[in-house]
Write a protein that holds these residues in place. Structure first.
Motif, PDB file in Angstrom:
ATOM      1  N   LEU A 111      -6.390  19.712 -15.042  1.00 27.97           N
ATOM      2  CA  LEU A 111      -5.980  18.672 -15.890  1.00 27.97           C
ATOM      3  C   LEU A 111      -5.800  19.246 -17.364  1.00 27.97           C
ATOM      4  O   LEU A 111      -6.963  19.103 -18.097  1.00 27.97           O
ATOM      5  N   SER A 112      -4.572  19.748 -17.594  1.00 23.51           N
ATOM      6  CA  SER A 112      -4.436  20.534 -18.570  1.00 23.51           C
ATOM      7  C   SER A 112      -3.084  20.509 -19.113  1.00 23.51           C
ATOM      8  O   SER A 112      -2.074  20.728 -18.329  1.00 23.51           O
ATOM      9  N   VAL A 155      -4.929  18.438 -21.912  1.00 23.07           N
ATOM     10  CA  VAL A 155      -5.308  16.946 -22.464  1.00 23.07           C
ATOM     11  C   VAL A 155      -4.957  16.881 -23.715  1.00 23.07           C
ATOM     12  O   VAL A 155      -5.199  17.442 -24.755  1.00 23.07           O
ATOM     13  N   TRP A 212      -3.212   9.190 -18.190  1.00 22.70           N
ATOM     14  CA  TRP A 212      -4.211   9.728 -17.280  1.00 22.70           C
ATOM     15  C   TRP A 212      -4.632   8.712 -16.192  1.00 22.70           C
ATOM     16  O   TRP A 212      -4.795   9.299 -15.081  1.00 22.70           O
ATOM     17  N   VAL A 242     -10.985  20.538 -16.622  1.00 18.96           N
ATOM     18  CA  VAL A 242     -10.464  19.512 -17.553  1.00 18.96           C
ATOM     19  C   VAL A 242     -10.241  20.484 -18.968  1.00 18.96           C
ATOM     20  O   VAL A 242     -11.370  20.962 -19.515  1.00 18.96           O
ATOM     21  N   VAL A 282     -11.950   9.918 -14.297  1.00 21.14           N
ATOM     22  CA  VAL A 282     -12.030  10.719 -13.277  1.00 21.14           C
ATOM     23  C   VAL A 282     -13.036  10.067 -12.126  1.00 21.14           C
ATOM     24  O   VAL A 282     -12.596  10.125 -10.850  1.00 21.14           O
ATOM     25  N   VAL A 320     -15.178  18.014 -11.298  1.00 20.42           N
ATOM     26  CA  VAL A 320     -14.861  18.627 -12.090  1.00 20.42           C
ATOM     27  C   VAL A 320     -15.548  19.870 -12.576  1.00 20.42           C
ATOM     28  O   VAL A 320     -16.949  19.538 -12.439  1.00 20.42           O
ATOM     29  N   ALA A 375     -15.233  20.941 -18.224  1.00 19.68           N
ATOM     30  CA  ALA A 375     -14.536  20.292 -19.174  1.00 19.68           C
ATOM     31  C   ALA A 375     -14.755  20.894 -20.546  1.00 19.68           C
ATOM     32  O   ALA A 375     -15.751  20.855 -20.976  1.00 19.68           O
TER      33      ALA A 375
END
Length: 369
Positions: free
Chosen positions: A260-261, A263, A273, A296, A356, A365, A368
């Motif tokens: 997830l990048s 953000v 998102w 993340v 998430v 995850v 992050a």
């Protein structure tokens, strides 16, 4: 002029995408690289390209030192390759995405994500540099893995395997369009029971489905809300296509994670998102979800890259360059960058992690920041 040959079984869309990304007309090459089989393979894929010998591909004046190249940013990525020999073979400790960063077999990219950190070192152009001494790199990695022995305990990188990032400075899915370096690395790690290769990608290269990874290569598809990706993920495959490819790569024997990048915080960012996470939950199969994990990573930017980007893609800087919410940061590589202000970022990270957990509870995850 020819583009690389399409292997048997490659779909026509893949070939079309290859031609769009690469139409190589000039290859800057070190003499030592030209003498190696992998160097000869690269030349054979573009037999019409002009070959210009250079002392070193690390700093080519006509490419990296010419300010006028900013206006040709994408054209240079399409038409220029550099071919060299990797001089230093060192695996660098990481302990975030991977335990080790493997010696690069490529640097730079044919895609043009406007936040990419690799061009911050380059100057005014960032085409692909491919290193031809792949046998030396593979041999070094085999010896390095052997020296580590069995992983003593689980960590955030992997429960049991030492993880080696093979694409820190490039996109391996695109590198596989240029040479067989990536195939050789995937093949080598398939025979290493205590280690895994890993790389992040924004390109769906279905040629990789014909490799034999045997669960020892982790592909991390980078995803972000589509509306943002359309502005900053220049020349990449659409996010929906990356998501749609996950099941196929799992079926082909890859471990598939999600990045997830980056953000990027802005108006309505969390809603974007939420929609993306809903799409992941709808599209991915139970088998893909069962083995999935995520990283993340919030945006880090750089003043020098900001100035370069203003010369070829200023629209992206409206999203990336936000002095009102950013502060200076010295990154682990020693570079002076900017990131979201720490006290605000902590709140934003937690909001996304909560989202998430709510929308994709199956998605672990790993870290992050």
């Amino acid at each position: 002029m020819e583009t690389p040959s399409t292997p048997a079984g490659t779909d026509r869309g893949s070939g079309a995408r290859r031609r769009e990304l690469l139409d190589v007309r000039t290859i800057y090459a070190e003499e030592a690289a030209l003498a190696l089989p992998r160097g000869q393979q690269v030349l054979a894929r573009w037999p019409g390209a002009q070959v210009v010998e250079v002392p070193s591909v690390q700093r080519i004046p006509a490419v990296h030192g010419d300010e006028a190249n900013v206006g040709r940013w994408v054209r240079t990525k399409t038409e220029v390759l550099a071919l060299g020999v990797r001089k230093t073979l060192t695996a660098r400790r990481n302990e975030r995405s991977a335990n080790w960063i493997a010696p690069s077999t490529a640097n730079g990219c044919a895609m043009a994500c406007s936040y990419c950190y690799v061009p911050r070192h380059k100057g005014y152009a960032n085409p692909i540099t491919v290193y031809a001494n792949i046998d030396e790199v593979v041999g070094y990695l085999q010896r390095h893995v052997t020296r580590q022995g069995v992983k003593p305990a689980p960590d955030q990188c992997d429960p049991s395997a030492w993880v080696y990032d093979i694409g820190e400075n490039s996109d391996a899915s695109v590198d596989a369009r240029v040479s067989d370096n990536v195939r050789d690395l995937v093949t080598a790690f398939a025979a290493m029971p205590t280690a895994k290769a890993s790389f992040a990608t924004k390109h769906v290269n279905r040629d990789l489905l014909g490799y034999d990874p045997r669960g020892r290569t982790r592909v991390r598809f980078s995803v972000m809300p589509e509306a943002v990706a359309r502005v900053v993920d220049v020349r990449t495959d659409p996010v929906r296509e990356r998501i749609a490819a996950v099941d196929d790569f799992v079926a082909a024997g890859y471990e598939v994670h999600l990045n997830l990048s980056p953000v990027i915080v802005g108006e309505g960012w969390l809603d974007g998102w939420a929609a993306l996470l809903a799409e992941l939950d709808d599209v991915l199969s139970p088998a893909a979800k069962a083995q999935a994990a995520a990283e993340v990573i919030f945006l880090t930017h750089n003043a020098g890259l900001h100035e370069v980007n203003l010369g070829w893609h200023p629209k992206g800087e409206d999203l990336l360059w936000r002095p009102d919410v950013q502060e200076a940061k010295r990154s682990g590589n020693g570079m002076e960058n900017v990131r979201y202000r720490a006290r605000w970022k902590a709140v934003w990270v937690q909001r996304l992690l909560d989202l998430v957990a709510e929308r994709t509870p199956w998605l672990t995850v790993r870290y992050a920041f």
